[in-house]
Design a protein around this motif. Structure first.
Motif, PDB file in Angstrom:
ATOM      1  N   PHE A  39       0.838  -1.200   0.000  1.00  0.00           N
ATOM      2  CA  PHE A  39       0.000   0.000   0.000  1.00  0.00           C
ATOM      3  C   PHE A  39       0.875   1.252   0.000  1.00  0.00           C
ATOM      4  O   PHE A  39       2.078   1.186   0.295  1.00  0.00           O
ATOM      5  CB  PHE A  39      -0.962   0.014   1.208  1.00  0.00           C
ATOM      6  N   THR A  40       0.244   2.357  -0.335  1.00  0.00           N
ATOM      7  CA  THR A  40       0.909   3.668  -0.343  1.00  0.00           C
ATOM      8  C   THR A  40       0.138   4.624   0.548  1.00  0.00           C
ATOM      9  O   THR A  40      -1.101   4.613   0.526  1.00  0.00           O
ATOM     10  CB  THR A  40       0.965   4.230  -1.776  1.00  0.00           C
ATOM     11  N   LEU A  41       0.842   5.398   1.319  1.00  0.00           N
ATOM     12  CA  LEU A  41       0.222   6.441   2.147  1.00  0.00           C
ATOM     13  C   LEU A  41       0.655   7.800   1.616  1.00  0.00           C
ATOM     14  O   LEU A  41       1.832   8.026   1.336  1.00  0.00           O
ATOM     15  CB  LEU A  41       0.638   6.297   3.615  1.00  0.00           C
ATOM     16  N   VAL A  42      -0.304   8.697   1.464  1.00  0.00           N
ATOM     17  CA  VAL A  42      -0.012  10.072   1.056  1.00  0.00           C
ATOM     18  C   VAL A  42      -0.693  11.011   2.047  1.00  0.00           C
ATOM     19  O   VAL A  42      -1.903  10.908   2.272  1.00  0.00           O
ATOM     20  CB  VAL A  42      -0.530  10.382  -0.358  1.00  0.00           C
ATOM     21  N   TYR A  43       0.106  11.864   2.676  1.00  0.00           N
ATOM     22  CA  TYR A  43      -0.433  12.842   3.633  1.00  0.00           C
ATOM     23  C   TYR A  43      -0.488  14.194   2.944  1.00  0.00           C
ATOM     24  O   TYR A  43       0.491  14.648   2.341  1.00  0.00           O
ATOM     25  CB  TYR A  43       0.450  12.923   4.881  1.00  0.00           C
ATOM     26  N   GLN A  49      -1.726  25.366   6.259  1.00  0.00           N
ATOM     27  CA  GLN A  49      -1.271  24.497   7.344  1.00  0.00           C
ATOM     28  C   GLN A  49      -0.117  23.607   6.911  1.00  0.00           C
ATOM     29  O   GLN A  49       0.305  22.710   7.634  1.00  0.00           O
ATOM     30  CB  GLN A  49      -2.456  23.649   7.836  1.00  0.00           C
ATOM     31  N   GLU A  50       0.434  23.889   5.715  1.00  0.00           N
ATOM     32  CA  GLU A  50       1.505  23.052   5.180  1.00  0.00           C
ATOM     33  C   GLU A  50       2.744  23.060   6.071  1.00  0.00           C
ATOM     34  O   GLU A  50       3.299  22.008   6.387  1.00  0.00           O
ATOM     35  CB  GLU A  50       1.877  23.517   3.769  1.00  0.00           C
ATOM     36  N   ALA A  51       3.164  24.234   6.513  1.00  0.00           N
ATOM     37  CA  ALA A  51       4.383  24.316   7.334  1.00  0.00           C
ATOM     38  C   ALA A  51       4.197  23.544   8.639  1.00  0.00           C
ATOM     39  O   ALA A  51       5.067  22.767   9.060  1.00  0.00           O
ATOM     40  CB  ALA A  51       4.711  25.783   7.615  1.00  0.00           C
ATOM     41  N   GLU A  52       3.015  23.726   9.268  1.00  0.00           N
ATOM     42  CA  GLU A  52       2.734  23.010  10.527  1.00  0.00           C
ATOM     43  C   GLU A  52       2.736  21.506  10.288  1.00  0.00           C
ATOM     44  O   GLU A  52       3.313  20.732  11.050  1.00  0.00           O
ATOM     45  CB  GLU A  52       1.378  23.451  11.081  1.00  0.00           C
ATOM     46  N   ALA A  53       2.106  21.091   9.172  1.00  0.00           N
ATOM     47  CA  ALA A  53       2.018  19.657   8.873  1.00  0.00           C
ATOM     48  C   ALA A  53       3.393  19.085   8.540  1.00  0.00           C
ATOM     49  O   ALA A  53       3.725  17.961   8.927  1.00  0.00           O
ATOM     50  CB  ALA A  53       1.049  19.430   7.731  1.00  0.00           C
ATOM     51  N   GLN A  54       4.225  19.858   7.843  1.00  0.00           N
ATOM     52  CA  GLN A  54       5.591  19.388   7.548  1.00  0.00           C
ATOM     53  C   GLN A  54       6.374  19.175   8.846  1.00  0.00           C
ATOM     54  O   GLN A  54       7.112  18.215   8.999  1.00  0.00           O
ATOM     55  CB  GLN A  54       6.334  20.432   6.686  1.00  0.00           C
ATOM     56  N   ALA A  55       6.134  20.083   9.783  1.00  0.00           N
ATOM     57  CA  ALA A  55       6.912  20.040  11.031  1.00  0.00           C
ATOM     58  C   ALA A  55       6.382  18.999  12.007  1.00  0.00           C
ATOM     59  O   ALA A  55       7.160  18.350  12.720  1.00  0.00           O
ATOM     60  CB  ALA A  55       6.886  21.424  11.687  1.00  0.00           C
ATOM     61  N   THR A  56       5.041  18.835  12.022  1.00  0.00           N
ATOM     62  CA  THR A  56       4.459  17.978  13.074  1.00  0.00           C
ATOM     63  C   THR A  56       3.665  16.791  12.546  1.00  0.00           C
ATOM     64  O   THR A  56       3.282  15.916  13.319  1.00  0.00           O
ATOM     65  CB  THR A  56       3.488  18.820  13.936  1.00  0.00           C
ATOM     66  N   GLY A  57       3.414  16.776  11.225  1.00  0.00           N
ATOM     67  CA  GLY A  57       2.607  15.686  10.668  1.00  0.00           C
ATOM     68  C   GLY A  57       1.108  15.931  10.769  1.00  0.00           C
ATOM     69  O   GLY A  57       0.314  15.108  10.326  1.00  0.00           O
TER      70      GLY A  57
END
Ligand SMILES: C[C@@H](O)C(=O)SC[C@H](NC(=O)CC[C@H](N)C(=O)O)C(=O)NCC(=O)O
Ligand code: NI
Length: 146
Positions: A39-43, A49-57
């Motif tokens: 399987f493949t996961l794509v977040y 909210q990209e910067a926050e998501a890059q930093a914290t997921g």
């Protein structure tokens, strides 16, 4: 406790990336193939909210693509994914121009609903409330299953 993500299983990863990334404008913050699990996961995260998501997921949507075909049935208990947009008319027109059905048009300048390639309901809400009523949106009828 902190909200992290919502996982959605998708049948066609390319079609889903075209919808969530290219049309909705979400940003891919992580993509990984799992050979053993097949399987493949794509977040993906909203641009603001990209910067926050890059930093914290988080916060993200986690697309799960199983390489082996599965029938995804049921799930009526799942409602929708909601996004705040800067201009609901421009967003809906762009989606419409790119082949997305506007199931519930933004007649009130405030709220619209579309569906993902897997028929997941996507709610679009106007930032700061509502825009002035605007044709043809005011007169548009709901389409598809609603
Ligand atoms: C990394 C973390 O965010 C995950 O959600 S991994 C969870 C894991 N996902 C899978 O195994 C994906 C492939 C599987 N065939 C599936 O479709 O779920 C998992 O435990 N999934 C089970 C679940 O109920 O989510
Ligand atoms: Ni997860």
């Amino acid at each position: 406790m902190k909200y992290l993500h919502t996982m959605v299983r998708v049948k066609d990863l390319d079609a889903s990336l075209r919808f969530y990334r290219d049309l909705l404008g979400l940003k891919v913050v992580k993509q990984k193939d799992y050979e053993a699990g097949r399987f493949t996961l794509v977040y993906l995260a909203a641009p603001e909210q990209e910067a926050e998501a890059q930093a914290t997921g988080a916060p993200t949507i986690e697309l799960t693509y199983n390489w082996d075909t599965e029938a995804y049935t049921g799930g009526r208990n799942f409602g929708h994914l909601a996004f705040e947009v800067d201009d609901i008319y421009k967003t809906c027109q762009f989606l419409l121009d790119n082949g997305v059905t506007i199931n519930r048009p933004p007649r009130d300048g405030h709220m619209a609903f579309v569906r993902s390639p897997d028929n997941i309901s996507i709610e679009l809400l106007q930032k700061d409330g509502a825009l002035e009523p605007l044709e043809p949106w005011v007169s548009m009828k709901n389409t598809g299953e609603w």
